[in-house]
Design a protein around this motif. Structure first.
Motif, PDB file in Angstrom:
ATOM      1  N   GLY A   1       0.809  -1.218   0.000  1.00 14.78           N
ATOM      2  CA  GLY A   1       0.000   0.000   0.000  1.00 14.78           C
ATOM      3  C   GLY A   1       0.837   1.260   0.000  1.00 14.78           C
ATOM      4  O   GLY A   1       0.541   2.224  -0.722  1.00 14.78           O
ATOM      5  N   GLY A   2       1.914   1.278   0.816  1.00 15.87           N
ATOM      6  CA  GLY A   2       2.781   2.451   0.849  1.00 15.87           C
ATOM      7  C   GLY A   2       3.486   2.689  -0.468  1.00 15.87           C
ATOM      8  O   GLY A   2       3.569   3.825  -0.957  1.00 15.87           O
ATOM      9  N   VAL A   3       3.985   1.621  -1.076  1.00  8.33           N
ATOM     10  CA  VAL A   3       4.704   1.747  -2.355  1.00  8.33           C
ATOM     11  C   VAL A   3       3.737   2.136  -3.473  1.00  8.33           C
ATOM     12  O   VAL A   3       4.032   3.024  -4.288  1.00  8.33           O
ATOM     13  N   VAL A   4       2.567   1.485  -3.523  1.00 10.43           N
ATOM     14  CA  VAL A   4       1.587   1.771  -4.587  1.00 10.43           C
ATOM     15  C   VAL A   4       1.112   3.212  -4.502  1.00 10.43           C
ATOM     16  O   VAL A   4       1.010   3.915  -5.522  1.00 10.43           O
ATOM     17  N   SER A   5       0.819   3.695  -3.281  1.00 11.09           N
ATOM     18  CA  SER A   5       0.330   5.068  -3.133  1.00 11.09           C
ATOM     19  C   SER A   5       1.397   6.080  -3.515  1.00 11.09           C
ATOM     20  O   SER A   5       1.086   7.142  -4.059  1.00 11.09           O
ATOM     21  N   ALA A   6       2.663   5.754  -3.241  1.00 14.05           N
ATOM     22  CA  ALA A   6       3.754   6.672  -3.586  1.00 14.05           C
ATOM     23  C   ALA A   6       3.905   6.831  -5.097  1.00 14.05           C
ATOM     24  O   ALA A   6       4.345   7.881  -5.576  1.00 14.05           O
ATOM     25  N   HIS A   7       3.519   5.802  -5.863  1.00 21.82           N
ATOM     26  CA  HIS A   7       3.716   5.828  -7.310  1.00 21.82           C
ATOM     27  C   HIS A   7       2.426   6.062  -8.097  1.00 21.82           C
ATOM     28  O   HIS A   7       2.471   6.590  -9.219  1.00 21.82           O
ATOM     29  N   TYR A   8       1.276   5.660  -7.527  1.00 18.90           N
ATOM     30  CA  TYR A   8       0.032   5.714  -8.304  1.00 18.90           C
ATOM     31  C   TYR A   8      -1.070   6.529  -7.635  1.00 18.90           C
ATOM     32  O   TYR A   8      -2.188   6.580  -8.148  1.00 18.90           O
TER      33      TYR A   8
END
Length: 407
Positions: free
Chosen positions: A153-160
């Protein structure tokens, strides 16, 4: 039914459910700031109200679903809950205003019976001397789910973007529903089912039913304090770490993944060794003591790395939950396990009404300009006090009823 495969099925069901839930945790503060136009303190207040809404719905409807699971079986209740979670995440992901966010939380709270039904499922298939260890699978699913979910969730939100994790979570919940539909067997034998009774299914009546078992009623008090204390982490971890250490959603995701790793090690592995060796009572006492110490350390941490270091002693508190659940479950006959777990879920819902409001208010107040002292760790200190009270109550109860031979 083969117990080992059934435990594997329910573990995967819980794991996928927790991954979906964990995906969205790092982004909720940012999304609430975006929707309300306020700062982190204001977002925390709204976050507490949203959790209050979800918990209120759970308090009202969990005994109903618990009673339905005692009549029709665990499987249909679990499947209905998983499907509703998928719809909830889609609604929140598309929400144009905060009121749509509330609508999603109402829907999720009404049908959020998967964990009480899964607990009853585990009770159905576990022999008395294995219940505490098998209840540790719930903690293990939480642990592994919180390794995978918040990290992604943290990685996805940072990119998308902030909304992307909600759609990914919806996909996970619906995948879980499909998995359960084709794989999950029923656990409740026909001879162990009972008629549905509205008098026993209302939330107040469900809690009052605990009075029939004095040991359960007393230990439910200790469980209540643990549940409220847990909201120091569940309701404010993201807000506190963003405020104190200026963490972004990706760093919050990494920290929650580490939390999940430690919980998974303790509740998924060590509980199955420690509880049988030292007994449920001693494991409960030790776990509550470690929770108390861990919360104090979190409260006064002044550098980000300390949160990771202090998670090690705090995670040893994970022995308390499975040990206490095992002791409680062994006091109740097989055909009332669903009702018991529904009652405990109602208790959880009550504390989830109190806990988020208490902890987010403490954070909001002690980080506001009006506060006499700036202390973002105030919720953790409150968690320590509550765990200490739970420990004292558990010791008193088990000594009292132990002398009578009732435990």
């Amino acid at each position: 039914m083969s117990r080992t495969p059934a435990l594997g099925f329910i573990f995967i069901t819980l794991l996928l459910d927790v991954i979906g839930f964990g995906l969205v945790i790092p982004v909720i503060p940012g999304l609430l700031k975006e929707m309300t136009g306020g700062d982190l303190s204001i977002a925390a207040r709204w976050g507490g109200v949203l959790m209050f809404t979800y918990a209120t719905m759970q308090f009202i409807f969990s005994p109903i679903f618990g009673g339905l699971s005692d009549k029709y079986g665990r499987r249909p209740v679990i499947l209905a809950s998983l499907f509703a979670f998928g719809i909830d995440f889609i609604i929140v992901g598309l929400a144009p205003t905060i009121w749509w966010f509330f609508l999603g939380r109402v829907l999720a709270g009404i049908t959020g019976a998967s964990f009480s039904s899964c607990s009853a499922y585990i009770a159905d298939i576990s022999p008395a001397d294995k219940k505490a260890q098998n209840f540790g699978l719930i903690g293990a699913a939480f642990g592994l789910g919180f390794i995978i979910g918040p990290l992604i969730g943290g990685v996805v939100s940072a990119h998308y973007g902030l909304r992307a994790p909600f759609f990914l979570a919806a996909g996970m919940a619906l995948l879980n529903w499909v998995y359960g539909y084709f794989i999950l067997p029923e656990s409740l034998a026909p001879e162990n089912r009972r008629p549905f009774d509205w008098k026993r299914a209302n939330p107040i009546g469900s809690l009052l039913n605990l009075r029939r078992y004095p040991v359960v009623l007393s230990l439910a008090g200790a469980l209540m304090f643990i549940y409220v204390a847990a909201h120091a982490n569940q309701s404010t971890w993201t807000y506190i770490t963003m405020k104190k250490f200026d963490w972004d959603t990706e760093m919050v995701g990494y920290s929650l993944a580490f939390v999940g790793l430690m919980v998974g090690i303790v509740q998924g592995g060590l509980t199955r060794v420690v509880i049988p060796r030292f007994g449920a009572k001693q494991s409960l006492y030790f776990g509550l003591a470690m929770y108390t110490i861990g919360f104090v350390l979190f409260a006064f941490a002044n550098m980000g790395w300390m949160m990771f270091a202090f998670m090690v002693p705090f995670s040893l508190g994970g022995f308390a939950g499975p040990a206490l659940q095992g002791i409680i479950s062994n006091q109740v006959p097989a055909n009332e396990q669903g009702e018991l777990q529904g009652s405990l879920t109602s208790l959880l819902a009550v504390t989830s009404i109190i806990g988020p409001l208490l902890m987010t208010w403490l954070f909001s107040w002690f980080t506001s300009e009006a506060a006499p002292v700036q202390f973002a760790g105030a919720p953790f200190l409150m968690g320590a006090v509550l765990c200490l009270v739970s420990l004292l109550l558990a010791v008193r109860t088990l000594k009292k009823y132990g002398r009578r031979g009732e435990v």
